[in-house]
Design an enzyme around this catalytic site. Structure first.
Site: not given
Ligand code: DOR
Ligand code: ZN
Ligand code: ZN
Length: 393
Positions: A18, A21, A52, A137, A186, A257, A261
């Site tokens: 999980h 990238f 995503n 999710h 998660h 996960d 950022h």
């Molecule tokens: O905190 C999160 N960040 N939860 C998610 O489900 C997606 C992830 C992200 O891609 O930033």
């Molecule tokens: Zn995730």
């Molecule tokens: Zn998620």
């Protein structure tokens, strides 16, 4: 080449099933080179990347684009999730043999992928090959608002409303009805684990994941970390955190996960700051340390970070150190203790919520399919040396 492993321990390379990238689309946060280098430095030799991105991995063309990016940049082995939309039901099923799994967002998160209506969820569940996992999710929109958008930590102190399990209950019921394999991403609360345990007893083909974030941090850390501790699902109460360890038997996989950022993005006002933290580089050190401290058996960690992910996602040639598997190997010095710092983090965003944590167990060498890829904090792997995964299911 002589390998000096005197006093070191040997572990199988970890599988992080999980990670986000960010490539293509948000490569200022992470790209396939920086992400897989961070993985390698953390003893993770296989990753599964979430859909995503921008564009999302939700069509044949977008999947091919991502495959080409990874082929050029990756330094560990890799596979992909295909992102479900309201309309790509047939296309997803047709591409199933090229991906590790489907990811279906029943609640919204970073990016635009979201499927909330019963009809497309049911059609995906019944059309995607039944033995190939759909990872969900499964967070409710309501609980997301309750936690995610509250600036005040006051709200985070309370337990989630019971409705926080609506998405999960729906996913379990539809998986039972369709007879398909389901993987819950998660899990963070005792209630979720109770529901999953009950479903397993009933014969529902469900597995579930927990993240190191929720195993090692709780809402008190959220207060300390501020926006840097903002994640979806959120850090939970101490009692839910303790439940993750108490219900360890119910948990099938540990995935990070990893959701980088930048510091600038995180330093915005709470409402605007994106959710997610890094994790791919710190998973093995934190879990190995927990085993060193006697909190958990090392073999139970290997099950959830190597054996079970390889089985659940049908990864050919991957698994723990055994006859016939790829030589994905980590050599670790169990006696050396060190402090995790932001400076060590190789993700582009350059921070970890675990800065300041002391751990026992220093990674010395990492081999990917028998090739020495990382040794004594130096990269030997060339961009593109990572290989695409092959699937049994
Ligand atoms: O905190 C999160 N960040 N939860 C998610 O489900 C997606 C992830 C992200 O891609 O930033
Ligand atoms: Zn995730
Ligand atoms: Zn998620």
């Amino acid at each position: 080449q002589i390998i000096e492993a005197n006093g070191l321990m040997v572990l199988p390379g970890f599988i992080d099933s999980h990670v986000h990238f960010r490539d293509p689309g948000s490569t200022y946060k992470e790209d396939f080179l920086s992400g897989t280098q961070a993985a390698l430095a953390g003893g993770v030799t296989t990753i599964l990347d979430m859909p995503n991105t921008q564009p999302p991995t939700d069509s044949r063309a977008h999947l091919q684009e991502k495959m080409a990016i990874a082929a050029a940049k990756a330094v560990v082995d890799y596979g992909f999730y295909f992102g479900a939309t309201d309309t790509n039901i047939e296309e997803a099923a047709a591409l199933a043999d090229q991906v590790a799994a489907m990811k279906l967002y029943m609640g919204s998160s970073t990016g635009s992928l979201l499927v909330t209506e019963f009809s497309p969820i049911y059609r995906h569940f019944s059309t995607f090959p039944l033995d190939k996992p759909i990872a969900v999710h499964a967070e409710d929109e309501q609980s997301l608002k309750y936690f995610g958008s509250q600036g005040s930590t006051e709200h985070n102190r309370t337990r989630p409303p019971l409705s926080a399990q609506i998405a999960l209950s729906r996913a379990l019921a539809i998986a039972e009805k369709t007879g398909r394999v389901l993987h819950i991403a998660h899990t963070t609360t005792q209630r979720e684990l109770e529901l999953i345990q009950e479903a397993k007893h009933k014969g529902v083909r469900v597995t579930c994941e927990v993240t190191p974030l929720h195993l090692f941090l709780n809402e008190e850390d959220q207060r300390r970390l501020g926006n840097f501790g903002k994640v979806n699902p959120p850090l939970r109460s101490k009692s839910d955190q303790a439940a993750l360890w108490r219900y360890f038997d119910v948990i099938d996989t540990i995935g990070t996960d990893h959701a980088p950022h930048t510091k600038e993005e995180k330093n915005q006002p709470y409402e605007k700051a994106p959710s997610g933290m890094t994790g791919v580089q710190t998973m093995l050190p934190l879990l190995f340390n927990a085993a060193q401290e006697g909190r958990v058996e090392l073999s139970e960690i290997i099950k959830r970070c190597v054996v079970n992910p390889a089985r659940i996602f049908g990864l050919k040639n991957k698994g723990a150190l055994e006859v016939g598997k790829d030589a994905d190997i980590v050599l670790i010095d169990p006696r050396q203790e060190y402090e995790i710092t932001n400076e060590q983090i190789l993700s582009k965003c350059g921070w970890t919520p675990f800065a300041g944590t002391r751990v026992r167990g220093k990674l010395r060498q990492v081999f990917v399919r028998g090739t020495l890829a990382f040794a004594h904090d130096t990269y030997l792997a060339q961009p593109g040396s990572g290989a695409p995964l092959q699937y049994k299911i």
